[in-house]
Design an enzyme around this catalytic site. Structure first.
Site, PDB file in Angstrom:
ATOM      1  N   LYS A  89       0.819  -1.217   0.000  1.00  0.00           N
ATOM      2  CA  LYS A  89       0.000   0.000   0.000  1.00  0.00           C
ATOM      3  C   LYS A  89       0.855   1.270   0.000  1.00  0.00           C
ATOM      4  O   LYS A  89       0.467   2.289  -0.550  1.00  0.00           O
ATOM      5  CB  LYS A  89      -0.960  -0.016   1.179  1.00  0.00           C
ATOM      6  CG  LYS A  89      -2.003  -1.123   1.043  1.00  0.00           C
ATOM      7  CD  LYS A  89      -3.349  -0.726   1.576  1.00  0.00           C
ATOM      8  CE  LYS A  89      -4.428  -1.702   1.137  1.00  0.00           C
ATOM      9  NZ  LYS A  89      -4.275  -3.044   1.721  1.00  0.00           N
ATOM     10  N   GLU A 111     -10.033   6.312   3.224  1.00  0.00           N
ATOM     11  CA  GLU A 111     -10.897   5.307   3.833  1.00  0.00           C
ATOM     12  C   GLU A 111     -10.015   4.129   4.209  1.00  0.00           C
ATOM     13  O   GLU A 111      -8.929   3.966   3.656  1.00  0.00           O
ATOM     14  CB  GLU A 111     -11.969   4.849   2.848  1.00  0.00           C
ATOM     15  CG  GLU A 111     -11.538   3.742   1.867  1.00  0.00           C
ATOM     16  CD  GLU A 111     -10.509   4.188   0.838  1.00  0.00           C
ATOM     17  OE1 GLU A 111     -10.420   5.406   0.573  1.00  0.00           O
ATOM     18  OE2 GLU A 111      -9.776   3.322   0.312  1.00  0.00           O
ATOM     19  N   SER A 369       1.815  -9.836  -0.897  1.00  0.00           N
ATOM     20  CA  SER A 369       1.465  -8.414  -0.773  1.00  0.00           C
ATOM     21  C   SER A 369       1.679  -7.840   0.616  1.00  0.00           C
ATOM     22  O   SER A 369       1.787  -6.619   0.768  1.00  0.00           O
ATOM     23  CB  SER A 369       0.014  -8.195  -1.216  1.00  0.00           C
ATOM     24  OG  SER A 369      -0.863  -9.048  -0.511  1.00  0.00           O
TER      25      SER A 369
END
Ligand SMILES: *Cc1c(COP(=O)(O)O)cnc(C)c1O
Length: 387
Positions: A89, A111, A369
């Site tokens: 991210k 969010e 990830s």
């Protein structure tokens, strides 16, 4: 290379910009700013420096000799779990917050579901000196107390979303509502390849660093060859599109693995949500259905529009795995390789374990990830301390 969307932000029949009129100029301003920044070598250099010196890129490629031998395949992991803040991210968030600063914005709204994107946003905002407000479903605030505290430590304000089902999709709605009212000085940092144009395209562009690095790393490890299969978890789809971007022009099968309880591509129908047209889990009245899986990071009822497009033209496949397979894969990976994966990436691992008999001798590249630290307490409960 993945194709750019049309001028109105479409990937085939998917994508677009379905927003209230008040947000159209904001999306246009953002699109122009992103095009300008991405064409500017100074911006690219600043972002590359941050990715290298702050996030820890390039992430390494690890060959899993133990599991590979057990499964009869060659298994490679792209280690996004080793990035600062523990997942992919940060790649998109550093790009977006740097862009916000360049646009003269003072404030970030974001969010978050499980809290990973909220933590990454709060991190980048702290680093680059912007204030940060994170919307999070009230239920998730209760479930993810540790991540809420992390965001607060990083100086962010966390606002519980109390509408609807009080989870991720409601947090997105409230973050958009905030953005509509404050667009002059506020940047909305979206957590995946979703939302209105230009977000799916912009976030994919920031995440494509995963695929670029992985392609070069595979070439050097495999004597110039590409892997046979490239596989990743799909929530909104940002880590998957990031690694796919390096292999879409090769013969590699591209596999995005969804949770059985959130199979937007596998079981959904085209619909409009959060500013985009894409596959979406909905009931017979077109109401958006709740996604339900063991991994809060994949509990999104929709999927990025480019994945819907890749599915519709048959370039990528989107199978799903169930929670029991995921729990098992989580333990197999921990024991065989000494790597505790995030529950999200236990999904592609579960698919590999299930399908390995049909892929004997092939080389499989999986995007790892994120790291599993955040999921250890939940797994301890599920396994009742028995391992
Ligand atoms: C958020 C998250 C995901 C799901 O998001 P995508 O946009 O589909 O990548 C997957 N893995 C990890 C570790 C995450 O934190």
């Amino acid at each position: 290379m993945l194709k750019d969307p049309s001028l109105d932000g479409r990937f085939g029949e998917f994508g677009g910009r379905f927003v209230p009129e008040t947000l159209v100029p904001a999306c246009q301003e953002l699109e122009a700013a992103f095009r300008d920044a991405w064409a500017d070598p100074a911006f690219r250099e600043e972002l590359d420096d941050l990715l290298r010196d702050y996030a820890g890129r390039p992430s390494i490629l690890t060959e899993c000799h133990n599991l590979g031998k057990q499964l009869g395949i060659r298994l490679l992991l792209k280690r996004e779990d080793l990035n600062h803040t523990g997942s992919h991210k940060i790649n998109s968030v550093l790009g977006q917050v740097l862009l916000a600063k360049r646009m003269g914005k003072k404030r970030i709204v974001a969010e978050t579901g499980a809290g990973q994107h909220g933590v990454a946003s709060a991190t980048a905002a702290a680093l680059l000196g912007l204030s940060c407000k994170v919307y999070m479903g009230e239920i998730d605030v209760q479930r993810q107390a540790l991540n809420v505290f992390r965001m607060k430590l990083l100086g962010a304000e966390v606002v519980p979303a109390v509408s609807g089902s009080r989870t991720l999709k409601d947090a997105v709605n409230e973050a958009m509502r905030d953005w509509v009212a404050t667009v002059e000085d506020t940047y909305y940092a979206i957590g995946s390849v979703m939302g209105p144009h230009p977000y799916p395209w912009m976030v994919r562009t920031f995440q494509s660093v995963i695929g670029q690095e992985a392609s070069e790393q595979c070439h050097s490890l495999l004597d110039g060859k590409d892997p046979d299969v490239v596989v990743a978890a799909v929530g909104g789809g940002s880590n998957a599109i990031g690694i796919f971007s390096g292999f879409v022009d090769t013969k590699a099968r591209l596999i995005g693995v969804e949770p059985a309880g959130g199979a937007a591509v596998g079981k959904g129908m085209p619909g409009v949500v959060h500013g985009m047209r894409s596959y979406l889990m909905q009931d017979e009245h077109g109401q958006v259905e709740e996604a339900q899986s063991i991994s809060a990071g994949l509990d999104y009822p929709g999927v990025g529009p480019e994945h819907s497009y890749l599915a519709s033209i048959g370039r990528a496949e989107y199978p799903c795995v169930n929670d029991a397979e995921v729990i098992s894969a989580f333990q197999v990976m921990s024991r065989s390789e000494g790597i505790i994966p995030a529950l999200e990436c236990a999904h592609p691992m579960a698919w590999i374990i299930r399908e390995a008999p049909k892929m004997q001798g092939q080389t499989i590249l999986m995007n790892l990830s994120g790291r599993g630290d955040k999921d250890v307490a939940q797994m301890m409960e599920i396994l009742d301390g028995q391992v």
